[in-house]
Enzyme design. Sequence first.
Site, PDB file in Angstrom:
ATOM      1  N   LYS A   1       0.866  -1.328   0.218  1.00  0.00           N
ATOM      2  CA  LYS A   1       0.017   0.021  -0.036  1.00  0.00           C
ATOM      3  C   LYS A   1       0.832   1.433  -0.085  1.00  0.00           C
ATOM      4  O   LYS A   1       1.983   1.270   0.880  1.00  0.00           O
ATOM      5  CB  LYS A   1      -0.863  -0.030   1.287  1.00  0.00           C
ATOM      6  CG  LYS A   1      -2.353   0.646   1.111  1.00  0.00           C
ATOM      7  CD  LYS A   1      -2.967   0.245  -0.025  1.00  0.00           C
ATOM      8  CE  LYS A   1      -4.535   0.307   0.459  1.00  0.00           C
ATOM      9  NZ  LYS A   1      -5.341  -0.384  -0.621  1.00  0.00           N
TER      10      LYS A   1
ATOM     11  N   THR B   1      -3.836  -5.579   0.605  1.00  0.00           N
ATOM     12  CA  THR B   1      -3.134  -4.166   0.714  1.00  0.00           C
ATOM     13  C   THR B   1      -3.963  -3.447   1.649  1.00  0.00           C
ATOM     14  O   THR B   1      -3.287  -2.404   2.307  1.00  0.00           O
ATOM     15  CB  THR B   1      -2.920  -3.446  -0.651  1.00  0.00           C
ATOM     16  OG1 THR B   1      -3.886  -3.032  -1.352  1.00  0.00           O
ATOM     17  CG2 THR B   1      -1.932  -4.349  -1.529  1.00  0.00           C
TER      18      THR B   1
ATOM     19  N   PHE C   1      30.232  29.836 -12.533  1.00  0.00           N
ATOM     20  CA  PHE C   1      30.356  28.552 -13.362  1.00  0.00           C
ATOM     21  C   PHE C   1      31.247  28.863 -14.756  1.00  0.00           C
ATOM     22  O   PHE C   1      30.863  29.668 -15.650  1.00  0.00           O
ATOM     23  CB  PHE C   1      29.115  27.950 -13.870  1.00  0.00           C
ATOM     24  CG  PHE C   1      29.034  26.509 -14.456  1.00  0.00           C
ATOM     25  CD1 PHE C   1      29.782  25.727 -14.007  1.00  0.00           C
ATOM     26  CD2 PHE C   1      28.752  26.837 -15.762  1.00  0.00           C
ATOM     27  CE1 PHE C   1      29.965  24.573 -14.293  1.00  0.00           C
ATOM     28  CE2 PHE C   1      28.748  25.230 -16.498  1.00  0.00           C
ATOM     29  CZ  PHE C   1      29.294  24.174 -15.646  1.00  0.00           C
TER      30      PHE C   1
ATOM     31  N   ARG D   1      26.039  34.353 -10.442  1.00  0.00           N
ATOM     32  CA  ARG D   1      24.770  34.027 -10.800  1.00  0.00           C
ATOM     33  C   ARG D   1      23.949  33.491  -9.536  1.00  0.00           C
ATOM     34  O   ARG D   1      24.546  33.400  -8.584  1.00  0.00           O
ATOM     35  CB  ARG D   1      25.198  32.742 -11.762  1.00  0.00           C
ATOM     36  CG  ARG D   1      25.457  31.619 -11.027  1.00  0.00           C
ATOM     37  CD  ARG D   1      25.477  30.167 -11.916  1.00  0.00           C
ATOM     38  NE  ARG D   1      25.960  29.088 -11.179  1.00  0.00           N
ATOM     39  CZ  ARG D   1      26.107  27.898 -11.772  1.00  0.00           C
ATOM     40  NH1 ARG D   1      25.691  27.760 -13.049  1.00  0.00           N
ATOM     41  NH2 ARG D   1      26.479  26.976 -10.995  1.00  0.00           N
TER      42      ARG D   1
ATOM     43  N   GLN E   1      28.116  20.635  -8.738  1.00  0.00           N
ATOM     44  CA  GLN E   1      28.800  19.714  -8.376  1.00  0.00           C
ATOM     45  C   GLN E   1      29.744  19.738  -7.167  1.00  0.00           C
ATOM     46  O   GLN E   1      29.662  18.686  -6.290  1.00  0.00           O
ATOM     47  CB  GLN E   1      29.766  19.082  -9.453  1.00  0.00           C
ATOM     48  CG  GLN E   1      29.045  18.403 -10.833  1.00  0.00           C
ATOM     49  CD  GLN E   1      28.535  19.567 -11.742  1.00  0.00           C
ATOM     50  OE1 GLN E   1      28.103  20.800 -11.196  1.00  0.00           O
ATOM     51  NE2 GLN E   1      28.469  19.086 -12.919  1.00  0.00           N
TER      52      GLN E   1
ATOM     53  N   ASN F   1      19.413  21.979 -11.321  1.00  0.00           N
ATOM     54  CA  ASN F   1      19.919  23.395 -11.371  1.00  0.00           C
ATOM     55  C   ASN F   1      18.994  23.861 -11.774  1.00  0.00           C
ATOM     56  O   ASN F   1      18.377  24.045 -12.947  1.00  0.00           O
ATOM     57  CB  ASN F   1      21.079  23.158 -12.187  1.00  0.00           C
ATOM     58  CG  ASN F   1      21.839  24.678 -12.187  1.00  0.00           C
ATOM     59  OD1 ASN F   1      21.422  25.664 -11.542  1.00  0.00           O
ATOM     60  ND2 ASN F   1      22.904  24.660 -12.779  1.00  0.00           N
TER      61      ASN F   1
ATOM     62  N   HIS G   1      17.428  26.630 -13.370  1.00  0.00           N
ATOM     63  CA  HIS G   1      18.149  27.889 -14.246  1.00  0.00           C
ATOM     64  C   HIS G   1      17.126  29.104 -13.713  1.00  0.00           C
ATOM     65  O   HIS G   1      15.948  29.177 -14.127  1.00  0.00           O
ATOM     66  CB  HIS G   1      18.269  27.772 -15.526  1.00  0.00           C
ATOM     67  CG  HIS G   1      19.120  26.472 -15.758  1.00  0.00           C
ATOM     68  ND1 HIS G   1      20.581  26.141 -15.285  1.00  0.00           N
ATOM     69  CD2 HIS G   1      18.714  25.180 -16.401  1.00  0.00           C
ATOM     70  CE1 HIS G   1      20.889  25.075 -15.657  1.00  0.00           C
ATOM     71  NE2 HIS G   1      19.845  24.482 -16.227  1.00  0.00           N
TER      72      HIS G   1
HETATM   73  O1  LIG Z   1      26.958  24.284 -11.537  1.00  0.00           O
HETATM   74  C1  LIG Z   1      26.795  23.942 -12.937  1.00  0.00           C
HETATM   75  N1  LIG Z   1      26.996  22.727 -13.310  1.00  0.00           N
HETATM   76  C2  LIG Z   1      27.072  22.019 -14.601  1.00  0.00           C
HETATM   77  O2  LIG Z   1      27.405  20.946 -14.901  1.00  0.00           O
HETATM   78  C3  LIG Z   1      26.454  23.048 -15.457  1.00  0.00           C
HETATM   79  N2  LIG Z   1      25.965  23.059 -16.819  1.00  0.00           N
HETATM   80  C4  LIG Z   1      25.514  24.405 -17.212  1.00  0.00           C
HETATM   81  O3  LIG Z   1      25.030  24.577 -18.217  1.00  0.00           O
HETATM   82  N3  LIG Z   1      25.170  25.016 -15.948  1.00  0.00           N
HETATM   83  C5  LIG Z   1      25.780  24.312 -14.926  1.00  0.00           C
HETATM   84  N4  LIG Z   1      26.082  24.781 -13.824  1.00  0.00           N
END
Ligand SMILES: O=c1[nH]c(=O)c2[nH]c(=O)[nH]c2[nH]1
Length: 314
Positions: free
Chosen positions: A16, A62, A169, A186, A243, A269, A271
């Site tokens: 469940k 269940t 970045f 950013r 990362q 991410n 954006h």
């Molecule tokens: O922190 C980021 N890692 C990425 O691998 C990546 N690729 C991207 O287009 N922007 C970002 N920003």
Amino acid sequence: MASNTRVVLKSQRYGKDRVRLVKVIRGDNGWQDVVELTVRVLLEGDFETSYTHADNSLVVATDSMKNTVYVLAKQSNHVGRPELFAQELGRHFLDTYSHVSTAHVRILQHRWARMNVQGRLHPHSFRRDGDDKRVCEAHVSRTDHSRYRVDISSGISQLLVLKTTGSSFTNFVRDRFTTLPETTDRILSTVVEAEWRFHPAYLTAGANAREDRLTDIDYDEVYQAARNITLNVFAEDNSASVQATLYRMAQQIIEVAPDVDQVYYALPNKHVFTVNLEPFGLKNTGSDATIFMPFDDPSGLITATVVRKSAAKL
Ligand SMILES: O=c1[nH]c(=O)c2[nH]c(=O)[nH]c2[nH]1
């Protein structure tokens, strides 16, 4: 033609999902607590014939699993500690049904924070103080007649965060497919999914076993530490990338929690790009950028599993 095809049932589990539960815990002098959970129970075991021979004789409905969640919630002192309640539920299914080999229990805990009314904590009123959820999973398996193996993981789901600077970045691959400019400043935003795994534990089997019924790890402490680390690192890290920030979060959790041997993060991410206001004679780039547009789709998705070195060697 299809009926001649030889197949075997490779794996199966059923149960469940989305069992919703609110428990009120009544204390002294009108002081009350509330816990809200969404529970999933999946059982693995000798249920093959229900799939292959339409034989339901070993199937635990269940619907009965849902009832079990409510009955155990009523009787348990651990509903507010989801890792312990998940263990209790898992053990119950193994204690009760000898043909169940593993119980998989997943619990989401929803946030209810006690209200502060005119400077005082209110005895019975609460507010939702965040959409993120505490998650835990307990996988309780039979090893031999006397012991169960318990694998516990906990985590965070849907923790939405954003920072307006402190993120860059640069230095990524530039080739004929690259249009993204490098940036040293950013907006960074993500919805955190995190999971930390505890060392497996072994518990005494049997409904009558009095001692050794649950692991004694302080799951609350680890959860609070992991949530704080996630937020603090997000805010404080001068991020070179999602990362690199992810790795720091995971590393710090493993450093502070000796019972944790593995941490997984999935960080989309989300954006947020600057809007071109040049056609309107307005500067909106670099340090003048103040107007942005969030993009839901597509998003980056950065994931990693980080393990303690001794575990990685095994
Ligand atoms: O922190 C980021 N890692 C990425 O691998 C990546 N690729 C991207 O287009 N922007 C970002 N920003």
